[in-house]
Design an enzyme around this catalytic site. Sequence first.
Site, PDB file in Angstrom:
ATOM      1  N   TYR A  19       0.867  -1.182   0.000  1.00 16.62           N
ATOM      2  CA  TYR A  19       0.000   0.000   0.000  1.00 16.62           C
ATOM      3  C   TYR A  19       0.900   1.228   0.000  1.00 16.62           C
ATOM      4  CZ  TYR A  19      -4.237   2.705   0.614  1.00 16.62           C
ATOM      5  OH  TYR A  19      -5.289   3.572   0.398  1.00 16.62           O
ATOM      6  N   TYR A  41     -11.270  -3.482   5.840  1.00 16.61           N
ATOM      7  CA  TYR A  41     -10.924  -2.127   6.253  1.00 16.61           C
ATOM      8  C   TYR A  41     -11.078  -1.940   7.758  1.00 16.61           C
ATOM      9  CZ  TYR A  41     -11.180  -0.504   1.333  1.00 16.61           C
ATOM     10  OH  TYR A  41     -10.984  -0.301  -0.011  1.00 16.61           O
TER      11      TYR A  41
END
Length: 654
Positions: free
Chosen positions: A513, A628
């Site tokens: 990420y 998430y």
Amino acid sequence: MERHQYPDSTPNSSTENVGLDVKPLRTLAPMFPSSYGLNVFSQSRTSPFIYISPSDYSSLPPGFTPPFPPFQAPQPGNARQPNSYPNGNSSFQTPSASAAEKKMKKQIHLGSNSVTDGSNSGCSMKPQKKKSRKALNIDSGLVPSLLDPRDSVEIVLMTFDALRRRLSQLDDGKEVKNQRPDLTAGTTLMSSDLRANRAKRIGSVPGIEIGDIFYFRIELCVVGLHAPIMAGIDYMTAQFENGDDTVAVSVVSSGGYENEETNTDALIYSGQGGNANVDQKLQRGNLALERSLHRGNVVRVVRSARDYSVPNGKIYFYDGLYKVESSWVEKGKSGFNVFKFKLLREPEQPPGLAIWKMTQQWKDNPTSRGRIILPDISSGAENVPVCLVNEVDDEKGPTHFRYSTTVEYLRPLNSMKPLEICRCASVCLPGDVHCTCAKLNGGNLPYSSNGTLVSRKPLIYECNMSCCCSSNCRNRVTQRGITHKLEVFKTRDRGWGLRSWDPIRTGTFICEYTGEVINKINLEDENADNDEYILQTIGFDEKAFKWNYGPELLGEPSADYSTESLGPLPIFISAKNMGNVSRFMNHSCSPNVFWQPVLYDHGDEGYPHIMFFAMKHIPPLTELTFDYGMGGGTGSRRTRKCLCGSPKCRGLFG
């Protein structure tokens, strides 16, 4: 020899192709596999979980103990009662449990002999003593019987592969290695009663979906998809309205015989048995497939593909339900008779082999991929081009952002704490007590020889640019970048998503990420609240905590990590203005990817790289998702409605 042609068999135009010699069943002496020299017609009611044909047993590695179940098998009345299939033969019946049990206790007479099951019912080996879950202190979340079918299968496969990786890691530093850690892992699972779908059945297997992939034959065993670890045909005795019969329940086409697999909806399957100097015989699996032709029952088909990540590797994938349409005998390449069975795929099933053939065509010729907006959204920044595709509407792409494969920190890297270095010559070796990087990782290198992550940890230390080892060192996995052919695609209701043309093995690194690191003060700004691309290390799927091997099964202390040890971390990364493919990875309450903190270019443990790894085997064109989480704290993203569609959907995330 008198020839008998099936009414619906393939016509023969030459003397080399003759009709299958089908005599009245009462004249056929059934030949089902014996159990290590025992009488094939023994009437023992205890059915082993796996059978191994004596002719195949010699090919197993020395010292391997066949993985028989350590407990009493289900009673024949239950084990032999097939599941009904909605599109199956109309003559197929599933009687009530009491009636079935009463009838199944009778012996089934085929000719002058009798058998009680299509598997090795004659085995009289003493079962191993069942290990107590209480004594092992195994988490109830690992016990398949306590879960729904899909979770049961996934937990079994996750635990199996974690054990296999750990066994391989333990073997790395030994001179004499275990040649088949997969078999050892499978035996360990079954001796601890950790498996799914114990009883054989006709039709679909609960918890297994078309397209599911497996990297070892024994994985098919521990989830109940295909019991034999060597033989390609699995069979059982089932009850039909006009009597009992031994029919095939599944076949594995692994390339060992002369099969024809070019048609996505048909399979020409070669019978088993025989060799270069002997004709195949109508016995065992061949006889069971012939009976399935007449009974019209569905047969599960497992196909295989080449696994290019390891030498001579294979990937097995479940292709769905088929029916035997015809059979015949023909001369094989050796000049001796081989049985052939034509199986046709049942209609209205999700695509199986078609997905593999399509993605292979794209990899061979990327221009054949339709609806491409950009052939490489990274503009050459990645090792492998990442195409942008929209097959849903006319949108020409996501909002503008700068593609970057690195993280932009708040301060220069040279001002951050440096990592310790190793002085290993060439590469870091397993078992080297002098390797500094191994010591930082608890004494073992975190990756296996093929680059997969062995177990999840609070923090992984890779070798850095100052280490003496080369770029080929196995402890430099994530810093090499992506290696799979990924594509960014438009979803129907969740914006843009990410998926792979390649199958992805559990524990495999996918991507990092990347983006801009932001401080906590800026995170509380109202503009940050509208930033949908901020990664906070707050999300943990329940399975992510159980991804590590079950150490109790190997007599090791527990390696479970708490939520405190695995996060949250003080780092916040925004990919709104700059980032890579990871910014397109959507949320799911049942994810197939998890994040793992890694350090390799600095030593500040509060600001690691956030790397994504496969939580389980991921078939081609399956969307890549991670959890998430639910923040709820200061500076967290606003809560949003979840559209993941998972049966375990929480309804909200963020």
